[in-house]
Design an enzyme around this catalytic site. Sequence first.
Site, short mmCIF file in Angstrom:
data_model
loop_
_atom_site.label_atom_id
_atom_site.label_comp_id
_atom_site.label_asym_id
_atom_site.label_seq_id
_atom_site.Cartn_x
_atom_site.Cartn_y
_atom_site.Cartn_z
N SER A 55 31.39 27.54 -2.37
CA SER A 55 31.76 26.58 -1.33
C SER A 55 32.47 25.37 -1.95
CB SER A 55 30.50 26.10 -0.60
OG SER A 55 30.83 25.03 0.25
N LYS B 11 25.17 29.99 10.95
CA LYS B 11 25.66 29.25 12.11
C LYS B 11 25.05 29.73 13.42
CE LYS B 11 30.17 28.41 10.01
NZ LYS B 11 31.63 28.45 10.18
N ASP C 295 34.14 23.65 14.04
CA ASP C 295 35.13 24.67 13.63
C ASP C 295 36.32 24.71 14.60
OD1 ASP C 295 33.95 25.55 11.30
OD2 ASP C 295 32.81 27.13 12.28
P1 NDP Z 1 32.05 37.99 10.40
O1 NDP Z 1 31.44 38.83 9.31
O2 NDP Z 1 31.22 37.43 11.46
O3 NDP Z 1 33.23 38.87 11.11
C1 NDP Z 1 34.12 39.63 10.35
C2 NDP Z 1 35.24 40.17 11.25
O4 NDP Z 1 36.23 40.76 10.40
C3 NDP Z 1 34.79 41.25 12.22
O5 NDP Z 1 35.55 41.15 13.40
C4 NDP Z 1 35.14 42.54 11.46
O6 NDP Z 1 35.42 43.63 12.31
C5 NDP Z 1 36.44 42.13 10.80
N1 NDP Z 1 36.76 42.90 9.61
C6 NDP Z 1 36.08 42.90 8.43
N2 NDP Z 1 36.71 43.70 7.55
C7 NDP Z 1 37.81 44.21 8.18
C8 NDP Z 1 38.85 45.10 7.80
N3 NDP Z 1 38.90 45.64 6.57
N4 NDP Z 1 39.83 45.39 8.69
C9 NDP Z 1 39.81 44.84 9.93
N5 NDP Z 1 38.83 44.00 10.37
C10 NDP Z 1 37.84 43.69 9.50
O7 NDP Z 1 32.86 36.85 9.60
P2 NDP Z 1 33.30 35.43 10.17
O8 NDP Z 1 33.75 35.62 11.57
O9 NDP Z 1 32.26 34.43 9.88
O10 NDP Z 1 34.54 35.06 9.21
C11 NDP Z 1 35.78 35.75 9.32
C12 NDP Z 1 36.79 35.13 8.36
O11 NDP Z 1 37.12 33.80 8.74
C13 NDP Z 1 36.28 35.05 6.92
O12 NDP Z 1 37.32 35.44 6.07
C14 NDP Z 1 35.99 33.59 6.73
O13 NDP Z 1 36.16 33.20 5.39
C15 NDP Z 1 37.04 32.94 7.63
N6 NDP Z 1 36.62 31.60 8.10
C16 NDP Z 1 37.38 30.51 7.73
C17 NDP Z 1 37.04 29.24 8.17
C18 NDP Z 1 37.88 28.08 7.77
O14 NDP Z 1 37.42 26.93 7.93
N7 NDP Z 1 39.08 28.28 7.29
C19 NDP Z 1 35.86 29.01 9.03
C20 NDP Z 1 35.15 30.23 9.38
C21 NDP Z 1 35.52 31.46 8.90
P3 NDP Z 1 34.25 44.66 12.80
O15 NDP Z 1 33.72 44.12 14.09
O16 NDP Z 1 35.01 45.91 12.94
O17 NDP Z 1 33.23 44.71 11.70
#
Ligand code: NDP
Length: 306
Positions: free
Chosen positions: A32, A89, A125
């Site tokens: 982080s 969260k 966020d």
């Molecule tokens: P979650 O684990 O809750 O969700 C992950 C999502 O990504 C799901 O929809 C999943 O789909 C999809 N996914 C994972 N791998 C793949 C793949 N290979 N191909 C297609 N879809 C995929 O994670 P979060 O929602 O918490 O975070 C998502 C991203 O956002 C992370 O990279 C995180 O770092 C980023 N983020 C950035 C923030 C910022 O401040 N810039 C704040 C919050 C998050 P499925 O439903 O099919 O599993």
Amino acid sequence: MTADPVLTLGDLATWSRGGVSLAVLGHPIRHSVSPAMHNAALAELARDDARFVDWRYFRFEVPPEDLRRALELLHRGDFHGVNLTVPHKVLAFGRMAAIDPAARPAGAVNTLIRRADGWHGFNTDGYGLAAALRENLGCDLAGAHVVLLGAGGAARGAAVECLQRRCASLTLINRTRANLDSLLELLAPLAGGIPVMGLDPASADFARLFPSGTLVINATSAGLKATDPLPVNLAALPAPAAVFDMIYNPPETPLLRAAAARGIPTANGLAMLVHQGAKALEHWTGVSATRTAPAMAKAARAALAR
Ligand code: NDP
């Protein structure tokens, strides 16, 4: 004690630091950059205002099963505020004494403020996303045609923000149909007449469905690794368009590279990280997020470069 070590529940159980303490809880938390961002902003505030001289922000490695205990110990230890990151969260949502009405639809909190009756929860966020889109791409969510990739926690928050700011339309695309359908169900009562639909990422040339001016937001974790597949095929996305990826490390994902190769304006998630952090600090200090964001951005870039 410096602000940098990764602390644990054991450190909390014996916490006796004077001054104003803030914390971020996550699992994992080692990578982080929030401590670097917040401590840089606090140091800058302290130069002009002695009230902030003894404010420090600490990181704690807390697995999900220890969240309840950690929140109790932080409250007892007189921590003034807490940030939550993956996977806390949503888990913390049911543990708040009160929740900001704007944070309720997302079902997730990332910023807690200590009150006598317990923790009061907020979610910054959505603010971070909207501020980053404005700063990096000149895009306003109000009136935008948004294609949102993902259906996890980040996508949920982003979708709610799009609807609360009255986007023109919202199209969700996700790898796992069941997760997409759950999110569509959650959003239905919030749509207020805005067209919301779900699409399969494998749909042939999905991009032809969208009007020009479409804003694509990647809220999947696809792109964290260089070998990850593109979460969608951008071919035939009508110009002008813009692509925002919430991922900030690596700074350029395969999706952003593909978009840039087509001449589409792009931005990664660094500014979102910075602005959500600055808004959290505003909740705790009363100092405007716009005042601390530049120091946070500088510190975040330096921390990521290390
Ligand atoms: P979650 O684990 O809750 O969700 C992950 C999502 O990504 C799901 O929809 C999943 O789909 C999809 N996914 C994972 N791998 C793949 C793949 N290979 N191909 C297609 N879809 C995929 O994670 P979060 O929602 O918490 O975070 C998502 C991203 O956002 C992370 O990279 C995180 O770092 C980023 N983020 C950035 C923030 C910022 O401040 N810039 C704040 C919050 C998050 P499925 O439903 O099919 O599993």
